[in-house]
Design a protein around this motif. Structure first.
Motif, PDB file in Angstrom:
ATOM      1  N   ASP A   9       6.559  40.300 -12.171  1.00 60.52           N
ATOM      2  CA  ASP A   9       7.546  39.479 -12.858  1.00 60.52           C
ATOM      3  C   ASP A   9       7.668  39.923 -14.309  1.00 60.52           C
ATOM      4  OD1 ASP A   9       8.266  37.627 -10.762  1.00 60.52           O
ATOM      5  OD2 ASP A   9       6.274  36.749 -10.982  1.00 60.52           O
ATOM      6  N   ARG A 112      18.952  30.042  -5.207  1.00 57.74           N
ATOM      7  CA  ARG A 112      17.534  30.401  -5.240  1.00 57.74           C
ATOM      8  C   ARG A 112      16.855  30.067  -3.904  1.00 57.74           C
ATOM      9  NH1 ARG A 112      16.511  32.276  -9.988  1.00 57.74           N
ATOM     10  NH2 ARG A 112      14.400  32.754  -9.274  1.00 57.74           N
ATOM     11  N   ARG A 133      11.729  37.479 -11.323  1.00 56.05           N
ATOM     12  CA  ARG A 133      11.403  36.499 -12.353  1.00 56.05           C
ATOM     13  C   ARG A 133      10.392  35.458 -11.885  1.00 56.05           C
ATOM     14  NH1 ARG A 133      14.452  39.736 -14.248  1.00 56.05           N
ATOM     15  NH2 ARG A 133      16.102  39.430 -15.797  1.00 56.05           N
ATOM     16  N   ASP A 134      10.383  35.201 -10.564  1.00 58.11           N
ATOM     17  CA  ASP A 134       9.530  34.112 -10.062  1.00 58.11           C
ATOM     18  C   ASP A 134       8.751  34.519  -8.813  1.00 58.11           C
ATOM     19  OD1 ASP A 134      11.596  34.306  -8.254  1.00 58.11           O
ATOM     20  OD2 ASP A 134      11.990  32.152  -8.132  1.00 58.11           O
ATOM     21  N   THR A 137       5.135  33.191  -9.071  1.00 57.36           N
ATOM     22  CA  THR A 137       5.026  31.746  -9.267  1.00 57.36           C
ATOM     23  C   THR A 137       5.642  30.937  -8.128  1.00 57.36           C
ATOM     24  OG1 THR A 137       7.060  31.822 -10.602  1.00 57.36           O
ATOM     25  CG2 THR A 137       4.943  31.879 -11.780  1.00 57.36           C
ATOM     26  N   VAL A 138       6.709  31.467  -7.500  1.00 57.88           N
ATOM     27  CA  VAL A 138       7.427  30.712  -6.477  1.00 57.88           C
ATOM     28  C   VAL A 138       7.457  31.416  -5.123  1.00 57.88           C
ATOM     29  CG1 VAL A 138       9.673  29.730  -5.818  1.00 57.88           C
ATOM     30  CG2 VAL A 138       8.883  29.563  -8.185  1.00 57.88           C
ATOM     31  N   ASP A 187      16.856  32.350 -18.505  1.00 59.75           N
ATOM     32  CA  ASP A 187      15.835  32.515 -17.475  1.00 59.75           C
ATOM     33  C   ASP A 187      14.611  31.655 -17.748  1.00 59.75           C
ATOM     34  OD1 ASP A 187      17.452  34.343 -16.213  1.00 59.75           O
ATOM     35  OD2 ASP A 187      16.408  36.105 -16.982  1.00 59.75           O
ATOM     36  N   SER A 188      14.249  31.495 -19.012  1.00 57.74           N
ATOM     37  CA  SER A 188      13.042  30.751 -19.379  1.00 57.74           C
ATOM     38  C   SER A 188      13.259  29.246 -19.437  1.00 57.74           C
ATOM     39  CB  SER A 188      12.524  31.222 -20.747  1.00 57.74           C
ATOM     40  OG  SER A 188      12.224  32.594 -20.733  1.00 57.74           O
ATOM     41  N   SER A 193      12.708  27.045 -11.050  1.00 56.76           N
ATOM     42  CA  SER A 193      11.959  28.310 -11.089  1.00 56.76           C
ATOM     43  C   SER A 193      12.175  29.100 -12.374  1.00 56.76           C
ATOM     44  CB  SER A 193      12.325  29.177  -9.878  1.00 56.76           C
ATOM     45  OG  SER A 193      12.190  28.473  -8.682  1.00 56.76           O
ATOM     46  N   LEU A 195      11.466  31.404 -15.692  1.00 56.23           N
ATOM     47  CA  LEU A 195      10.638  32.588 -15.905  1.00 56.23           C
ATOM     48  C   LEU A 195       9.412  32.194 -16.722  1.00 56.23           C
ATOM     49  CD1 LEU A 195       9.987  35.630 -15.998  1.00 56.23           C
ATOM     50  CD2 LEU A 195      11.514  35.806 -17.971  1.00 56.23           C
ATOM     51  N   ALA A 198       2.603  33.582 -14.345  1.00 59.15           N
ATOM     52  CA  ALA A 198       1.609  32.926 -13.496  1.00 59.15           C
ATOM     53  C   ALA A 198       0.258  32.981 -14.210  1.00 59.15           C
ATOM     54  CB  ALA A 198       1.520  33.633 -12.142  1.00 59.15           C
TER      55      ALA A 198
END
Length: 233
Positions: A9, A112, A133-134, A137-138, A187-188, A193, A195, A198
Protein backbone atom coordinates in the motif's frame (compact mmCIF):
# COMPACT_ATOMS: atom_id res chain seq x y z
CA UNK A 1 8.30 -23.11 -0.49
CA UNK A 2 4.98 -22.01 0.95
CA UNK A 3 3.27 -19.20 -0.98
CA UNK A 4 2.20 -16.00 0.77
CA UNK A 5 0.19 -12.85 0.11
CA UNK A 6 2.22 -9.65 -0.26
CA UNK A 7 0.25 -6.43 0.21
CA UNK A 8 1.86 -3.17 -0.93
CA UNK A 9 0.00 0.00 0.00
CA UNK A 10 0.99 3.64 -0.13
CA UNK A 11 0.56 7.04 -1.70
CA UNK A 12 0.25 7.68 -5.41
CA UNK A 13 3.41 7.80 -7.53
CA UNK A 14 5.59 6.04 -4.97
CA UNK A 15 6.46 3.32 -7.48
CA UNK A 16 4.25 0.65 -5.92
CA UNK A 17 3.27 -0.91 -9.23
CA UNK A 18 6.81 -0.94 -10.61
CA UNK A 19 8.16 -2.68 -7.52
CA UNK A 20 5.18 -5.04 -7.26
CA UNK A 21 5.49 -6.15 -10.91
CA UNK A 22 9.20 -6.84 -10.52
CA UNK A 23 8.71 -8.68 -7.23
CA UNK A 24 5.92 -10.85 -8.64
CA UNK A 25 8.03 -11.75 -11.65
CA UNK A 26 11.03 -12.64 -9.47
CA UNK A 27 8.93 -14.82 -7.14
CA UNK A 28 6.76 -16.33 -9.86
CA UNK A 29 3.68 -14.80 -8.23
CA UNK A 30 0.56 -13.22 -9.72
CA UNK A 31 0.56 -9.41 -9.80
CA UNK A 32 -2.62 -7.38 -9.29
CA UNK A 33 -2.79 -3.59 -9.57
CA UNK A 34 -5.92 -2.61 -7.60
CA UNK A 35 -5.46 1.02 -8.60
CA UNK A 36 -5.89 0.01 -12.23
CA UNK A 37 -9.25 -1.50 -11.33
CA UNK A 38 -10.50 1.78 -9.85
CA UNK A 39 -9.08 3.67 -12.82
CA UNK A 40 -10.96 1.35 -15.17
CA UNK A 41 -14.25 2.05 -13.38
CA UNK A 42 -13.45 5.76 -13.62
CA UNK A 43 -12.81 5.46 -17.35
CA UNK A 44 -16.13 3.62 -17.73
CA UNK A 45 -17.89 6.51 -16.00
CA UNK A 46 -16.14 9.06 -18.23
CA UNK A 47 -16.95 7.14 -21.41
CA UNK A 48 -20.61 6.74 -20.49
CA UNK A 49 -21.47 10.34 -19.56
CA UNK A 50 -21.42 9.57 -15.85
CA UNK A 51 -18.45 11.80 -15.10
CA UNK A 52 -18.18 15.04 -17.05
CA UNK A 53 -17.83 18.07 -14.76
CA UNK A 54 -19.29 16.21 -11.81
CA UNK A 55 -19.60 12.54 -10.91
CA UNK A 56 -23.05 10.96 -11.26
CA UNK A 57 -22.66 8.69 -8.25
CA UNK A 58 -26.11 7.14 -8.39
CA UNK A 59 -25.90 6.59 -12.13
CA UNK A 60 -22.57 4.80 -11.77
CA UNK A 61 -23.82 2.67 -8.89
CA UNK A 62 -26.82 1.60 -10.97
CA UNK A 63 -24.55 0.47 -13.82
CA UNK A 64 -21.80 -1.25 -11.83
CA UNK A 65 -22.96 -4.67 -12.99
CA UNK A 66 -22.05 -3.58 -16.54
CA UNK A 67 -18.44 -2.92 -15.54
CA UNK A 68 -16.17 -5.90 -16.12
CA UNK A 69 -12.49 -5.45 -15.23
CA UNK A 70 -9.91 -8.17 -15.75
CA UNK A 71 -6.19 -8.61 -16.32
CA UNK A 72 -4.78 -10.36 -19.39
CA UNK A 73 -1.16 -11.49 -19.15
CA UNK A 74 1.14 -10.01 -21.79
CA UNK A 75 4.13 -12.28 -22.43
CA UNK A 76 6.17 -9.44 -23.88
CA UNK A 77 5.63 -7.10 -20.95
CA UNK A 78 5.73 -9.80 -18.31
CA UNK A 79 2.58 -8.69 -16.49
CA UNK A 80 -1.18 -8.49 -16.93
CA UNK A 81 -2.70 -5.55 -18.79
CA UNK A 82 -6.00 -4.01 -17.73
CA UNK A 83 -9.09 -4.78 -19.78
CA UNK A 84 -12.42 -2.99 -19.39
CA UNK A 85 -15.32 -4.89 -20.93
CA UNK A 86 -12.87 -6.81 -23.15
CA UNK A 87 -11.04 -3.68 -24.36
CA UNK A 88 -7.37 -3.08 -23.48
CA UNK A 89 -7.34 0.19 -21.50
CA UNK A 90 -3.86 -0.08 -19.97
CA UNK A 91 -2.72 3.21 -21.54
CA UNK A 92 -6.05 5.05 -21.38
CA UNK A 93 -6.41 4.66 -17.61
CA UNK A 94 -3.02 6.32 -16.98
CA UNK A 95 -4.04 9.72 -18.38
CA UNK A 96 -4.23 12.85 -16.20
CA UNK A 97 -7.98 13.05 -16.90
CA UNK A 98 -8.45 9.70 -15.20
CA UNK A 99 -5.96 10.55 -12.45
CA UNK A 100 -7.89 13.70 -11.60
CA UNK A 101 -11.13 11.75 -11.18
CA UNK A 102 -10.22 8.34 -9.79
CA UNK A 103 -10.15 9.28 -6.10
CA UNK A 104 -13.78 10.43 -6.21
CA UNK A 105 -14.85 7.15 -7.82
CA UNK A 106 -12.76 5.11 -5.38
CA UNK A 107 -14.55 6.81 -2.47
CA UNK A 108 -17.91 5.28 -3.45
CA UNK A 109 -18.67 2.41 -1.06
CA UNK A 110 -20.52 0.36 -3.67
CA UNK A 111 -17.54 0.54 -6.03
CA UNK A 112 -15.14 -0.50 -3.27
CA UNK A 113 -17.38 -3.39 -2.20
CA UNK A 114 -17.53 -4.75 -5.75
CA UNK A 115 -13.80 -4.52 -6.39
CA UNK A 116 -12.68 -5.74 -2.96
CA UNK A 117 -14.78 -8.88 -3.48
CA UNK A 118 -13.04 -9.49 -6.81
CA UNK A 119 -9.60 -8.77 -5.33
CA UNK A 120 -10.12 -11.25 -2.50
CA UNK A 121 -11.14 -13.91 -5.00
CA UNK A 122 -7.88 -13.34 -6.90
CA UNK A 123 -5.85 -14.10 -3.78
CA UNK A 124 -7.59 -17.27 -2.60
CA UNK A 125 -4.68 -19.47 -3.65
CA UNK A 126 -2.07 -17.00 -2.33
CA UNK A 127 1.14 -16.53 -4.33
CA UNK A 128 0.06 -12.98 -5.13
CA UNK A 129 1.54 -9.48 -4.98
CA UNK A 130 -1.18 -6.84 -4.80
CA UNK A 131 -0.70 -3.09 -4.57
CA UNK A 132 -3.13 -0.29 -3.83
CA UNK A 133 -4.44 1.84 -0.97
CA UNK A 134 -6.20 -0.62 1.32
CA UNK A 135 -4.77 -4.04 0.48
CA UNK A 136 -3.16 -4.63 3.87
CA UNK A 137 -5.95 -3.01 5.88
CA UNK A 138 -9.14 -4.15 4.11
CA UNK A 139 -8.59 -6.60 1.24
CA UNK A 140 -6.07 -8.87 2.98
CA UNK A 141 -5.72 -7.80 6.64
CA UNK A 142 -4.07 -11.18 7.33
CA UNK A 143 -1.48 -10.88 4.56
CA UNK A 144 1.82 -12.40 5.63
CA UNK A 145 3.83 -9.42 4.38
CA UNK A 146 2.58 -5.84 4.34
CA UNK A 147 4.53 -2.89 2.99
CA UNK A 148 3.66 0.80 3.03
CA UNK A 149 5.44 3.02 0.51
CA UNK A 150 5.79 6.77 0.83
CA UNK A 151 7.84 9.72 -0.47
CA UNK A 152 7.56 13.49 -0.39
CA UNK A 153 4.82 15.02 -2.60
CA UNK A 154 7.41 16.96 -4.60
CA UNK A 155 9.49 13.87 -5.33
CA UNK A 156 6.40 11.91 -6.36
CA UNK A 157 5.13 14.72 -8.56
CA UNK A 158 8.51 14.98 -10.29
CA UNK A 159 8.48 11.25 -11.06
CA UNK A 160 4.93 11.37 -12.36
CA UNK A 161 5.60 14.50 -14.42
CA UNK A 162 8.56 12.89 -16.19
CA UNK A 163 6.57 9.72 -16.80
CA UNK A 164 3.70 11.63 -18.43
CA UNK A 165 6.05 13.71 -20.57
CA UNK A 166 7.75 10.53 -21.79
CA UNK A 167 4.32 9.25 -22.85
CA UNK A 168 3.75 12.40 -24.87
CA UNK A 169 1.12 13.93 -22.58
CA UNK A 170 1.04 17.73 -22.29
CA UNK A 171 1.02 18.59 -18.58
CA UNK A 172 2.66 21.09 -16.25
CA UNK A 173 4.55 20.21 -13.08
CA UNK A 174 2.16 22.38 -11.07
CA UNK A 175 -0.81 20.41 -12.43
CA UNK A 176 0.79 17.10 -11.50
CA UNK A 177 1.77 18.30 -8.01
CA UNK A 178 -1.78 19.48 -7.37
CA UNK A 179 -3.10 16.11 -8.52
CA UNK A 180 -0.73 14.30 -6.14
CA UNK A 181 -1.64 16.42 -3.11
CA UNK A 182 -5.37 16.37 -3.89
CA UNK A 183 -5.35 12.58 -4.20
CA UNK A 184 -3.39 12.26 -0.96
CA UNK A 185 -6.06 14.26 0.87
CA UNK A 186 -9.06 12.48 -0.68
CA UNK A 187 -7.56 9.01 -0.25
CA UNK A 188 -6.63 9.67 3.38
CA UNK A 189 -9.91 11.33 4.40
CA UNK A 190 -12.59 9.24 2.68
CA UNK A 191 -15.01 7.48 5.03
CA UNK A 192 -14.78 4.07 3.39
CA UNK A 193 -11.35 2.36 3.60
CA UNK A 194 -9.13 5.45 3.88
CA UNK A 195 -5.46 5.23 3.02
CA UNK A 196 -3.72 4.39 6.29
CA UNK A 197 -0.72 2.30 7.20
CA UNK A 198 -1.52 -1.10 8.66
CA UNK A 199 -0.02 -1.37 12.15
CA UNK A 200 2.13 -4.33 11.10
CA UNK A 201 3.24 -2.87 7.75
CA UNK A 202 6.90 -2.18 7.02
CA UNK A 203 7.32 1.48 5.99
CA UNK A 204 9.56 2.28 3.04
CA UNK A 205 10.26 5.96 2.34
CA UNK A 206 11.88 5.98 -1.08
CA UNK A 207 12.30 9.75 -1.46
CA UNK A 208 16.07 9.31 -1.77
CA UNK A 209 16.23 5.67 -2.77
CA UNK A 210 16.99 4.14 -6.15
CA UNK A 211 14.80 1.46 -7.72
CA UNK A 212 17.34 -1.32 -7.25
CA UNK A 213 17.89 -0.50 -3.59
CA UNK A 214 14.13 -0.46 -3.01
CA UNK A 215 13.71 -3.77 -4.75
CA UNK A 216 16.52 -5.48 -2.83
CA UNK A 217 15.05 -4.38 0.49
CA UNK A 218 11.56 -5.55 -0.40
CA UNK A 219 12.77 -8.79 -1.97
CA UNK A 220 14.76 -9.61 1.18
CA UNK A 221 11.70 -8.95 3.36
CA UNK A 222 9.65 -11.23 1.11
CA UNK A 223 12.16 -14.07 1.15
CA UNK A 224 12.49 -13.94 4.93
CA UNK A 225 8.72 -14.16 5.33
CA UNK A 226 8.40 -16.97 2.78
CA UNK A 227 11.12 -18.95 4.56
CA UNK A 228 9.50 -18.30 7.93
CA UNK A 229 6.09 -19.47 6.74
CA UNK A 230 7.62 -22.54 5.11
CA UNK A 231 9.50 -23.46 8.29
CA UNK A 232 6.32 -23.13 10.37
CA UNK A 233 4.19 -25.16 7.95
Amino acid sequence: MKKIIIAIDGYSSTGKSTIAKRLAKELGYIYVDTGAMYRAVTLYAMNNDLYTDDLDREGLIERLDDVKVRFVFNDTLGYGETYLNDVNVEEAIRSMDVSNRVSAVAAISEVRKKLVKEQRAMGQEKGIVMDGRDVGTVVFPDAELKLFMTASPEIRATRRYKELLNKGQEVTFEEVLKNVTDRDYIDSHRKDSPLIRAKDAIVLDNSDMGKNEQFERIYNHAMRMIEKQSDEA
